[in-house]
Design a protein around this motif. Structure first.
Motif, PDB file in Angstrom:
ATOM      1  N   ARG A   1       0.834  -1.206   0.000  1.00 21.87           N
ATOM      2  CA  ARG A   1       0.000   0.000   0.000  1.00 21.87           C
ATOM      3  C   ARG A   1       0.870   1.258   0.000  1.00 21.87           C
ATOM      4  O   ARG A   1       1.131   1.836   1.050  1.00 21.87           O
ATOM      5  CB  ARG A   1      -0.934  -0.017   1.191  1.00 21.87           C
ATOM      6  CG  ARG A   1      -1.856  -1.215   1.138  1.00 21.87           C
ATOM      7  CD  ARG A   1      -2.826  -1.263   2.264  1.00 21.87           C
ATOM      8  NE  ARG A   1      -3.534  -2.520   2.209  1.00 21.87           N
ATOM      9  CZ  ARG A   1      -4.802  -2.637   1.876  1.00 21.87           C
ATOM     10  NH1 ARG A   1      -5.503  -1.579   1.585  1.00 21.87           N
ATOM     11  NH2 ARG A   1      -5.378  -3.814   1.840  1.00 21.87           N
ATOM     12  N   PRO A   2       1.322   1.668  -1.170  1.00 18.58           N
ATOM     13  CA  PRO A   2       2.167   2.864  -1.246  1.00 18.58           C
ATOM     14  C   PRO A   2       1.429   4.111  -0.753  1.00 18.58           C
ATOM     15  O   PRO A   2       0.207   4.208  -0.839  1.00 18.58           O
ATOM     16  CB  PRO A   2       2.492   3.000  -2.735  1.00 18.58           C
ATOM     17  CG  PRO A   2       1.858   1.869  -3.433  1.00 18.58           C
ATOM     18  CD  PRO A   2       1.058   1.082  -2.469  1.00 18.58           C
ATOM     19  N   THR A   3       2.211   5.039  -0.229  1.00 20.30           N
ATOM     20  CA  THR A   3       1.698   6.330   0.218  1.00 20.30           C
ATOM     21  C   THR A   3       2.348   7.426  -0.619  1.00 20.30           C
ATOM     22  O   THR A   3       3.260   7.170  -1.411  1.00 20.30           O
ATOM     23  CB  THR A   3       2.019   6.574   1.700  1.00 20.30           C
ATOM     24  OG1 THR A   3       3.448   6.680   1.838  1.00 20.30           O
ATOM     25  CG2 THR A   3       1.500   5.448   2.590  1.00 20.30           C
TER      26      THR A   3
ATOM     27  N   HIS B   1      -2.200   5.443  -0.516  1.00 19.96           N
ATOM     28  CA  HIS B   1      -2.972   5.204   0.695  1.00 19.96           C
ATOM     29  C   HIS B   1      -2.570   6.165   1.802  1.00 19.96           C
ATOM     30  O   HIS B   1      -1.465   6.720   1.785  1.00 19.96           O
ATOM     31  CB  HIS B   1      -2.738   3.765   1.172  1.00 19.96           C
ATOM     32  CG  HIS B   1      -3.118   2.742   0.140  1.00 19.96           C
ATOM     33  ND1 HIS B   1      -2.312   2.432  -0.943  1.00 19.96           N
ATOM     34  CD2 HIS B   1      -4.226   1.990   0.009  1.00 19.96           C
ATOM     35  CE1 HIS B   1      -2.911   1.518  -1.673  1.00 19.96           C
ATOM     36  NE2 HIS B   1      -4.072   1.227  -1.118  1.00 19.96           N
ATOM     37  N   ASP B   2      -3.442   6.320   2.790  1.00 21.25           N
ATOM     38  CA  ASP B   2      -3.082   7.106   3.972  1.00 21.25           C
ATOM     39  C   ASP B   2      -2.319   6.202   4.937  1.00 21.25           C
ATOM     40  O   ASP B   2      -2.076   5.018   4.650  1.00 21.25           O
ATOM     41  CB  ASP B   2      -4.310   7.758   4.615  1.00 21.25           C
ATOM     42  CG  ASP B   2      -5.317   6.762   5.165  1.00 21.25           C
ATOM     43  OD1 ASP B   2      -4.987   5.568   5.372  1.00 21.25           O
ATOM     44  OD2 ASP B   2      -6.476   7.175   5.412  1.00 21.25           O
ATOM     45  N   ASP B   3      -1.937   6.741   6.085  1.00 25.44           N
ATOM     46  CA  ASP B   3      -1.130   5.983   7.051  1.00 25.44           C
ATOM     47  C   ASP B   3      -1.857   4.774   7.629  1.00 25.44           C
ATOM     48  O   ASP B   3      -1.232   3.846   8.129  1.00 25.44           O
ATOM     49  CB  ASP B   3      -0.656   6.900   8.181  1.00 25.44           C
ATOM     50  CG  ASP B   3       0.344   7.933   7.688  1.00 25.44           C
ATOM     51  OD1 ASP B   3       0.992   7.689   6.650  1.00 25.44           O
ATOM     52  OD2 ASP B   3       0.472   8.988   8.340  1.00 25.44           O
ATOM     53  N   GLU B   4      -3.187   4.777   7.553  1.00 23.72           N
ATOM     54  CA  GLU B   4      -3.964   3.634   8.047  1.00 23.72           C
ATOM     55  C   GLU B   4      -4.218   2.601   6.950  1.00 23.72           C
ATOM     56  O   GLU B   4      -4.842   1.579   7.198  1.00 23.72           O
ATOM     57  CB  GLU B   4      -5.306   4.107   8.628  1.00 23.72           C
ATOM     58  CG  GLU B   4      -5.178   4.812   9.977  1.00 23.72           C
ATOM     59  CD  GLU B   4      -4.646   6.239   9.849  1.00 23.72           C
ATOM     60  OE1 GLU B   4      -5.087   6.962   8.923  1.00 23.72           O
ATOM     61  OE2 GLU B   4      -3.772   6.605  10.642  1.00 23.72           O
ATOM     62  N   GLY B   5      -3.770   2.884   5.720  1.00 26.43           N
ATOM     63  CA  GLY B   5      -3.922   1.943   4.624  1.00 26.43           C
ATOM     64  C   GLY B   5      -5.154   2.142   3.768  1.00 26.43           C
ATOM     65  O   GLY B   5      -5.428   1.338   2.882  1.00 26.43           O
ATOM     66  N   ALA B   6      -5.900   3.220   3.999  1.00 23.73           N
ATOM     67  CA  ALA B   6      -7.085   3.490   3.187  1.00 23.73           C
ATOM     68  C   ALA B   6      -6.685   4.194   1.895  1.00 23.73           C
ATOM     69  O   ALA B   6      -5.855   5.103   1.910  1.00 23.73           O
ATOM     70  CB  ALA B   6      -8.070   4.350   3.976  1.00 23.73           C
TER      71      ALA B   6
END
Length: 138
Positions: A96-98, A121-126
């Motif tokens: 999950r790249p940010t 994604h955000d830090d929570e993986g969304a």
């Protein structure tokens, strides 16, 4: 582009936005083009692609990409390929790249006249956005 599940919709929306905002190379309308030969900006994408210069040099934008290919297809002129979770894991060490990973995206395979995209994604993986990049034009 803001994230949406429909990758085709995001891709088409980005193309439409780039065209409408004139965020692409249009040599015949540029200030350096001889004034007596300058052309107005195209009103449609079909009109844009009728011009020989665009057919040869492209637009240096997402407008040079015409279709999305699947993960098992070979890239070709004018195609876009999404980074898979497995590819992200191999290259970046995460599925999950940010946005923080974007500077490393040059490590993914890509060639001229072929685009890539990845879900960020955000830090929570969304999922938050779809990032498009590539290299077209001369």
């Amino acid at each position: 582009m803001p994230y949406q599940e429909d990758l085709v919709g995001a891709f088409e929306g980005l193309r439409r936005t780039v065209f409408e905002k004139r965020e692409y190379y249009w040599g015949p309308g540029a200030d350096w083009w001889p004034e007596e030969e300058r052309l107005p900006w195209p009103k449609t994408m079909d009109e844009l692609w009728e011009h020989e210069l665009v057919q040869h040099d492209g637009t240096h934008s997402i407008l040079d990409i015409f279709r999305i290919i699947g993960p098992d297809e070979e890239p070709d002129y004018g195609t876009l390929k999404q980074v898979t979770e497995e590819e992200a894991l191999r290259v970046l060490g995460t599925r999950r790249p940010t946005r923080a990973h974007v500077p490393r995206f040059e490590e993914f395979d890509y060639w001229r006249w072929y685009g890539r995209c990845a879900v960020l994604h955000d830090d929570e993986g969304a999922p938050q956005e779809i990032y498009f990049w590539g290299y077209s034009g001369d």
